[in-house]
Write a protein that holds these residues in place. Structure first.
Motif, PDB file in Angstrom:
ATOM      1  N   GLU A 295       0.853  -1.206   0.000  1.00 50.90           N
ATOM      2  CA  GLU A 295       0.000   0.000   0.000  1.00 50.90           C
ATOM      3  C   GLU A 295       0.884   1.250   0.000  1.00 50.90           C
ATOM      4  OE1 GLU A 295      -2.527   0.050   3.430  1.00 50.90           O
ATOM      5  OE2 GLU A 295      -3.782   1.674   2.659  1.00 50.90           O
ATOM      6  N   THR A 296       1.993   1.205   0.763  1.00 48.62           N
ATOM      7  CA  THR A 296       2.926   2.344   0.796  1.00 48.62           C
ATOM      8  C   THR A 296       4.319   1.848   0.435  1.00 48.62           C
ATOM      9  OG1 THR A 296       3.360   1.928   3.130  1.00 48.62           O
ATOM     10  CG2 THR A 296       1.648   3.547   2.634  1.00 48.62           C
ATOM     11  N   ASN A 297       5.199   2.783   0.043  1.00 52.30           N
ATOM     12  CA  ASN A 297       6.493   2.418  -0.509  1.00 52.30           C
ATOM     13  C   ASN A 297       7.447   1.757   0.494  1.00 52.30           C
ATOM     14  OD1 ASN A 297       7.786   2.324  -2.940  1.00 52.30           O
ATOM     15  ND2 ASN A 297       7.440   4.502  -3.310  1.00 52.30           N
ATOM     16  N   HIS A 298       8.478   1.087  -0.032  1.00 48.42           N
ATOM     17  CA  HIS A 298       9.532   0.531   0.809  1.00 48.42           C
ATOM     18  C   HIS A 298      10.491   1.643   1.216  1.00 48.42           C
ATOM     19  CE1 HIS A 298       8.024  -3.338  -0.349  1.00 48.42           C
ATOM     20  NE2 HIS A 298       8.329  -3.166  -1.616  1.00 48.42           N
ATOM     21  N   PRO A 299      11.167   1.481   2.373  1.00 50.83           N
ATOM     22  CA  PRO A 299      12.179   2.477   2.760  1.00 50.83           C
ATOM     23  C   PRO A 299      13.349   2.477   1.766  1.00 50.83           C
ATOM     24  CG  PRO A 299      11.812   0.844   4.519  1.00 50.83           C
ATOM     25  CD  PRO A 299      11.016   0.395   3.344  1.00 50.83           C
ATOM     26  N   PRO A 300      14.123   3.571   1.736  1.00 53.43           N
ATOM     27  CA  PRO A 300      15.250   3.640   0.794  1.00 53.43           C
ATOM     28  C   PRO A 300      16.299   2.572   1.091  1.00 53.43           C
ATOM     29  CG  PRO A 300      15.084   5.652   2.118  1.00 53.43           C
ATOM     30  CD  PRO A 300      14.002   4.754   2.574  1.00 53.43           C
ATOM     31  N   PHE A 301      17.126   2.268   0.082  1.00 50.82           N
ATOM     32  CA  PHE A 301      18.182   1.268   0.276  1.00 50.82           C
ATOM     33  C   PHE A 301      19.516   1.840  -0.196  1.00 50.82           C
ATOM     34  CE2 PHE A 301      17.425   0.480  -4.153  1.00 50.82           C
ATOM     35  CZ  PHE A 301      16.052   0.479  -4.297  1.00 50.82           C
ATOM     36  N   ASP A 302      20.574   1.072   0.057  1.00 49.39           N
ATOM     37  CA  ASP A 302      21.949   1.548  -0.119  1.00 49.39           C
ATOM     38  C   ASP A 302      22.356   1.549  -1.599  1.00 49.39           C
ATOM     39  OD1 ASP A 302      24.672   1.963  -0.062  1.00 49.39           O
ATOM     40  OD2 ASP A 302      25.081   0.439   1.477  1.00 49.39           O
ATOM     41  N   ALA A 303      22.315   2.726  -2.223  1.00 48.59           N
ATOM     42  CA  ALA A 303      22.638   2.828  -3.651  1.00 48.59           C
ATOM     43  C   ALA A 303      24.114   2.530  -3.908  1.00 48.59           C
ATOM     44  CB  ALA A 303      22.284   4.213  -4.164  1.00 48.59           C
ATOM     45  N   LYS A 304      24.975   3.011  -3.007  1.00 45.79           N
ATOM     46  CA  LYS A 304      26.428   2.844  -3.227  1.00 45.79           C
ATOM     47  C   LYS A 304      26.797   1.358  -3.327  1.00 45.79           C
ATOM     48  CE  LYS A 304      28.372   6.379  -0.701  1.00 45.79           C
ATOM     49  NZ  LYS A 304      28.654   6.533   0.683  1.00 45.79           N
ATOM     50  N   ARG A 305      26.183   0.569  -2.440  1.00 45.00           N
ATOM     51  CA  ARG A 305      26.481  -0.862  -2.448  1.00 45.00           C
ATOM     52  C   ARG A 305      26.011  -1.506  -3.756  1.00 45.00           C
ATOM     53  NH1 ARG A 305      24.850  -5.912  -1.058  1.00 45.00           N
ATOM     54  NH2 ARG A 305      26.423  -7.145   0.027  1.00 45.00           N
ATOM     55  N   MET A 306      24.814  -1.087  -4.201  1.00 43.96           N
ATOM     56  CA  MET A 306      24.281  -1.629  -5.455  1.00 43.96           C
ATOM     57  C   MET A 306      25.203  -1.307  -6.619  1.00 43.96           C
ATOM     58  SD  MET A 306      20.250  -0.897  -5.468  1.00 43.96           S
ATOM     59  CE  MET A 306      20.123  -1.639  -7.078  1.00 43.96           C
TER      60      MET A 306
ATOM     61  N   SER B 208      28.425  -0.597  -6.520  1.00 41.99           N
ATOM     62  CA  SER B 208      29.728  -1.270  -6.437  1.00 41.99           C
ATOM     63  C   SER B 208      29.611  -2.760  -6.761  1.00 41.99           C
ATOM     64  CB  SER B 208      30.346  -1.056  -5.057  1.00 41.99           C
ATOM     65  OG  SER B 208      29.537  -1.700  -4.102  1.00 41.99           O
ATOM     66  N   MET B 209      28.363  -3.300  -6.759  1.00 46.72           N
ATOM     67  CA  MET B 209      28.195  -4.725  -7.079  1.00 46.72           C
ATOM     68  C   MET B 209      27.349  -4.944  -8.348  1.00 46.72           C
ATOM     69  SD  MET B 209      27.832  -6.336  -3.268  1.00 46.72           S
ATOM     70  CE  MET B 209      28.118  -8.034  -3.745  1.00 46.72           C
ATOM     71  N   ARG B 210      27.122  -3.857  -9.110  1.00 49.67           N
ATOM     72  CA  ARG B 210      26.315  -3.906 -10.339  1.00 49.67           C
ATOM     73  C   ARG B 210      25.001  -4.668 -10.114  1.00 49.67           C
ATOM     74  NH1 ARG B 210      28.930  -5.446 -16.109  1.00 49.67           N
ATOM     75  NH2 ARG B 210      28.816  -7.556 -15.302  1.00 49.67           N
ATOM     76  N   GLN B 211      24.305  -4.301  -9.031  1.00 52.19           N
ATOM     77  CA  GLN B 211      23.040  -4.968  -8.725  1.00 52.19           C
ATOM     78  C   GLN B 211      21.865  -4.178  -9.278  1.00 52.19           C
ATOM     79  OE1 GLN B 211      23.365  -5.278  -4.487  1.00 52.19           O
ATOM     80  NE2 GLN B 211      24.437  -7.234  -4.579  1.00 52.19           N
ATOM     81  N   CYS B 212      20.708  -4.810  -9.246  1.00 52.40           N
ATOM     82  CA  CYS B 212      19.540  -4.232  -9.893  1.00 52.40           C
ATOM     83  C   CYS B 212      18.293  -4.554  -9.073  1.00 52.40           C
ATOM     84  CB  CYS B 212      19.469  -4.869 -11.275  1.00 52.40           C
ATOM     85  SG  CYS B 212      18.122  -4.352 -12.249  1.00 52.40           S
ATOM     86  N   VAL B 213      17.437  -3.546  -8.874  1.00 52.13           N
ATOM     87  CA  VAL B 213      16.116  -3.778  -8.272  1.00 52.13           C
ATOM     88  C   VAL B 213      15.082  -3.519  -9.357  1.00 52.13           C
ATOM     89  CG1 VAL B 213      14.426  -3.010  -6.554  1.00 52.13           C
ATOM     90  CG2 VAL B 213      16.840  -3.133  -5.947  1.00 52.13           C
ATOM     91  N   GLY B 214      14.198  -4.465  -9.611  1.00 51.69           N
ATOM     92  CA  GLY B 214      13.197  -4.308 -10.667  1.00 51.69           C
ATOM     93  C   GLY B 214      11.821  -4.710 -10.177  1.00 51.69           C
ATOM     94  N   GLY B 215      10.852  -4.576 -11.055  1.00 50.62           N
ATOM     95  CA  GLY B 215       9.490  -4.986 -10.722  1.00 50.62           C
ATOM     96  C   GLY B 215       8.944  -5.861 -11.826  1.00 50.62           C
ATOM     97  N   SER B 216       7.825  -6.518 -11.570  1.00 50.44           N
ATOM     98  CA  SER B 216       7.228  -7.373 -12.598  1.00 50.44           C
ATOM     99  C   SER B 216       5.736  -7.519 -12.318  1.00 50.44           C
ATOM    100  CB  SER B 216       7.919  -8.742 -12.579  1.00 50.44           C
ATOM    101  OG  SER B 216       7.560  -9.498 -13.709  1.00 50.44           O
ATOM    102  N   ASN B 217       4.939  -7.366 -13.371  1.00 50.35           N
ATOM    103  CA  ASN B 217       3.492  -7.440 -13.230  1.00 50.35           C
ATOM    104  C   ASN B 217       2.961  -8.662 -13.982  1.00 50.35           C
ATOM    105  OD1 ASN B 217       0.952  -6.580 -12.436  1.00 50.35           O
ATOM    106  ND2 ASN B 217       0.686  -5.190 -14.146  1.00 50.35           N
ATOM    107  N   ILE B 218       2.337  -9.565 -13.298  1.00 50.63           N
ATOM    108  CA  ILE B 218       1.734 -10.805 -13.841  1.00 50.63           C
ATOM    109  C   ILE B 218       2.530 -11.338 -15.049  1.00 50.63           C
ATOM    110  CG2 ILE B 218      -0.494 -10.494 -12.756  1.00 50.63           C
ATOM    111  CD1 ILE B 218      -1.593  -9.360 -15.422  1.00 50.63           C
ATOM    112  N   ALA B 219       1.848 -11.720 -16.139  1.00 47.45           N
ATOM    113  CA  ALA B 219       2.531 -12.147 -17.371  1.00 47.45           C
ATOM    114  C   ALA B 219       1.565 -11.915 -18.516  1.00 47.45           C
ATOM    115  CB  ALA B 219       2.919 -13.627 -17.300  1.00 47.45           C
TER     116      ALA B 219
END
Ligand code: NAP
Ligand code: ZN
Length: 351
Positions: A273-284, A286-297
């Motif tokens: 219902e409400t957003n997630h708290p912020p996360f550590d961008a620097k760590r992402m 430095s590790m070439r990580q990715c946060v994404g979303g996906s809706n059904i198919a």
């Protein structure tokens, strides 16, 4: 001729569901009419009855994990005949012309897909009503075939919980040997475990429920981490390639991001219902990580998932209920007390 549909509906926001009768449209040339046998209960039904995503249309007939048998087809229908076992998931129509529809991801239709309930037909006016009802009338492009070898009741959740977890697993390239994390062992989460392990992945479940620890392994998980235990979380640090996060409320993503390795991806499917708290961008970074979303198919991928489940003999682990148990089922879902999907036996509507 329009037909009378018997259903259970939420008359107003946050009100318990009660019996309700309404009219379904006449079967048009491209339509398929399906007598509903079973309908799965998704946490999205709870969110929407409580209007947590806004713009709720009431009375609301939830239900987007629909399976049953074809009872009538329009004269232009080519893919279905009377007697076929058929399924309907989260969408019932889309514009069919935009670039997203053309590439088979109708859920991202630029003009807005028609979702199965709490939405409108493509005229943007006529409300849609879901599968907690005795029959549905749906244009054939949004109906899929359910493999005959699958138990019909346990196959219902494949139409949402199945496709919603299959799609990001495929999109993020999960294959034999991939290290996959699944956050939350509910309806979506338990399907993610079954599907990822059928793809040959090594699966780690993150659960808040001690009571699900043993069962997670029976579902195909290789490792189970109690996410409330910092020591267990620390041990999992840097071990995963892809995480499917199914938690439907706002929560700190950082402890899960810490379990990703270099090039790791976290796919959000739980819809808070409400957003997630912020996360550590620097760590992402430095590790070439990715946060994404996906809706059904989309529809092609929905049929692909059903065929995949047919080949691998995969269905949901379900608790069958009668329609008059639906309000209690919602309360239990809110307490994470479901192993792992409620499915309504629609025959109980008659009683
Ligand atoms: P569900 O059966 O209720 O399962 C959710 C699980 O998340 C719970 O069983 C619990 O598992 C865990 N959980 C709950 N609250 C938590 C918290 N505060 N912190 C950590 N874990 C928590 O729900 P579902 O039907 O799988 O749906 C999950 C979410 O996905 C909902 O928001 C739903 O609307 C959304 N959804 C999205 C899509 C999409 O296309 N993106 C499609 C369908 C559903 P444990 O007991 O193991 O901790
Ligand atoms: Zn759903």
């Amino acid at each position: 001729m329009a037909t009378e549909a018997h259903s259970w509906a939420a008359p107003e926001v946050r009100k318990p569901l009660v019996p309700w009768t309404f009219q379904r449209r006449a079967v048009g040339p491209h339509d398929v009419s399906i007598k509903v046998a079973y309908c799965g209960v998704c946490h999205s039904d709870v969110h929407q009855v409580r209007d947590e995503w806004g713009k709720g249309i009431f009375p609301m007939v939830p239900g987007h994990e629909i399976v049953g048998h074809v009872t009538a087809v329009g004269d232009k229908v080519t893919g279905f005949k009377v007697g076929d076992t058929a399924g309907v998931g989260c969408m019932v129509d889309s514009c069919g012309e935009c670039i997203q529809c053309k590439r088979g991801v109708e859920q991202y239709c630029q003009k807005g897909a028609s979702f199965t309930y709490n939405s409108t037909e493509q005229d943007k006016q006529t409300p849609t009503y879901g599968g907690y009802s005795d029959h549905v009338v749906v244009t054939e492009n949004f109906v899929v075939h359910v493999p005959k070898n699958l138990d019909l009741c346990a196959a219902a959740p494949l139409l949402c919980a199945g496709v919603t977890t299959y799609s990001p697993l495929r999109y993020w390239g999960v294959k034999k040997g991939s290290r996959v994390g699944v956050v939350g062992l509910g309806g979506l989460g338990h399907m993610a475990v079954k599907l990822a392990s059928a793809m040959g992945a090594v699966v780690t479940v993150f659960t808040t429920s001690e009571s699900k620890k043993a069962a997670a392994k029976d579902l195909g998980a290789h490792h189970v981490v109690i996410s409330k235990d910092p020591a267990e979380m620390k041990q999992a640090a840097g071990t995963l390639d892809v995480i499917i996060d199914t938690v439907g409320s706002s929560h700190d993503l950082q402890p899960y991001l810490n379990t990703l390795d270099v090039d790791g991806k976290l796919a959000l499917v739980g819809m808070p219902e409400t957003n997630h708290p912020p996360f550590d961008a620097k760590r992402m970074i430095s590790m070439r990580q990715c946060v994404g979303g996906s809706n059904i198919a989309g529809m092609p991928e929905t049929q692909e998932l059903l065929n995949f489940c047919g080949e691998h003999n995969i269905t949901a682990t379900v608790e069958k209920i009668n329609i008059d148990q639906i309000n209690e089922a919602y309360e239990r879902m809110l307490k994470s007390d479901v192993k792992y999907r409620f499915v309504i036996d629609i025959a109980s509507l008659k009683q």
